[in-house]
Design a protein around this motif. Structure first.
Motif, PDB file in Angstrom:
ATOM      1  N   SER A   1       0.823  -1.208   0.000  1.00  0.00           N
ATOM      2  CA  SER A   1       0.000   0.000   0.000  1.00  0.00           C
ATOM      3  C   SER A   1       0.855   1.256   0.000  1.00  0.00           C
ATOM      4  N   VAL A   2       2.119   1.119   0.389  1.00  0.00           N
ATOM      5  CA  VAL A   2       3.003   2.280   0.491  1.00  0.00           C
ATOM      6  C   VAL A   2       4.301   1.996  -0.258  1.00  0.00           C
ATOM      7  N   VAL A   3       4.759   2.994  -1.006  1.00  0.00           N
ATOM      8  CA  VAL A   3       6.027   2.898  -1.723  1.00  0.00           C
ATOM      9  C   VAL A   3       7.077   3.662  -0.925  1.00  0.00           C
ATOM     10  N   ASP A   4       8.259   3.086  -0.809  1.00  0.00           N
ATOM     11  CA  ASP A   4       9.351   3.706  -0.060  1.00  0.00           C
ATOM     12  C   ASP A   4       9.845   4.949  -0.796  1.00  0.00           C
ATOM     13  N   ARG A   5       9.763   6.122  -0.140  1.00  0.00           N
ATOM     14  CA  ARG A   5      10.159   7.386  -0.779  1.00  0.00           C
ATOM     15  C   ARG A   5      11.148   8.152   0.082  1.00  0.00           C
ATOM     16  N   TRP A   6      11.904   9.014  -0.591  1.00  0.00           N
ATOM     17  CA  TRP A   6      12.795   9.935   0.130  1.00  0.00           C
ATOM     18  C   TRP A   6      11.933  11.009   0.780  1.00  0.00           C
ATOM     19  N   PRO A   7      12.042  11.211   2.092  1.00  0.00           N
ATOM     20  CA  PRO A   7      11.200  12.239   2.725  1.00  0.00           C
ATOM     21  C   PRO A   7      11.511  13.645   2.213  1.00  0.00           C
ATOM     22  N   GLU A   8      12.755  13.899   1.831  1.00  0.00           N
ATOM     23  CA  GLU A   8      13.144  15.249   1.398  1.00  0.00           C
ATOM     24  C   GLU A   8      12.549  15.618   0.048  1.00  0.00           C
ATOM     25  N   THR A   9      12.522  14.665  -0.877  1.00  0.00           N
ATOM     26  CA  THR A   9      12.104  14.988  -2.250  1.00  0.00           C
ATOM     27  C   THR A   9      10.787  14.341  -2.642  1.00  0.00           C
ATOM     28  N   GLY A  10      10.388  13.281  -1.953  1.00  0.00           N
ATOM     29  CA  GLY A  10       9.190  12.549  -2.355  1.00  0.00           C
ATOM     30  C   GLY A  10       9.448  11.587  -3.499  1.00  0.00           C
ATOM     31  N   TYR A  11      10.683  11.525  -3.990  1.00  0.00           N
ATOM     32  CA  TYR A  11      11.000  10.593  -5.064  1.00  0.00           C
ATOM     33  C   TYR A  11      11.029   9.172  -4.526  1.00  0.00           C
ATOM     34  N   VAL A  12      10.732   8.229  -5.402  1.00  0.00           N
ATOM     35  CA  VAL A  12      10.786   6.816  -5.036  1.00  0.00           C
ATOM     36  C   VAL A  12      12.211   6.452  -4.633  1.00  0.00           C
ATOM     37  N   LYS A  13      12.320   5.750  -3.512  1.00  0.00           N
ATOM     38  CA  LYS A  13      13.620   5.398  -2.949  1.00  0.00           C
ATOM     39  C   LYS A  13      14.034   3.971  -3.302  1.00  0.00           C
ATOM     40  N   LYS A  14      13.070   3.047  -3.192  1.00  0.00           N
ATOM     41  CA  LYS A  14      13.388   1.636  -3.391  1.00  0.00           C
ATOM     42  C   LYS A  14      12.197   0.929  -4.016  1.00  0.00           C
ATOM     43  N   LEU A  15      12.470   0.093  -5.020  1.00  0.00           N
ATOM     44  CA  LEU A  15      11.406  -0.691  -5.647  1.00  0.00           C
ATOM     45  C   LEU A  15      11.860  -2.134  -5.787  1.00  0.00           C
ATOM     46  N   GLN A  16      10.924  -3.044  -5.618  1.00  0.00           N
ATOM     47  CA  GLN A  16      11.221  -4.456  -5.814  1.00  0.00           C
ATOM     48  C   GLN A  16      10.783  -4.846  -7.218  1.00  0.00           C
TER      49      GLN A  16
END
Length: 88
Positions: free
Chosen positions: A45-60
């Motif tokens: 339900s949640v995608v891992d993102r960088w808190p500073e930029t909101g960009y996706v941090k990690k994807l499987q």
């Protein structure tokens, strides 16, 4: 229509970089259309993102290996036209 069977109605190519394009680029590198498909396939339900930029941090990926992304922009101008924007 259930969110588990959402299929895109149309596709357009990105023309210029934006934060949305940056994240689409990351999902597409990992082998997904976008966040909707990723959440469907991986049942998250949640995608891992960088808190500073909101960009996706990690994807499987589908083969269960992981892609890790930087905080900064990764999608260069010359890559922008490869990004597909799906409309549902």
């Amino acid at each position: 229509m259930a969110s588990s069977d959402m299929k895109p109605k149309s596709i357009i190519r990105a023309k210029k970089w934006s934060e949305e394009i940056e994240n689409l680029y990351r999902f597409q590198q990992a082998g997904y259309r976008d966040e909707i498909e990723y959440k469907q396939v991986k049942q998250v339900s949640v995608v891992d993102r960088w808190p500073e930029t909101g960009y996706v941090k990690k994807l499987q990926r589908r083969d269960n290996t992981f892609y890790y992304y930087n905080k900064q922009r990764e999608c260069e101008d010359k890559e922008v036209h490869k990004v597909k924007i799906y409309a549902y």
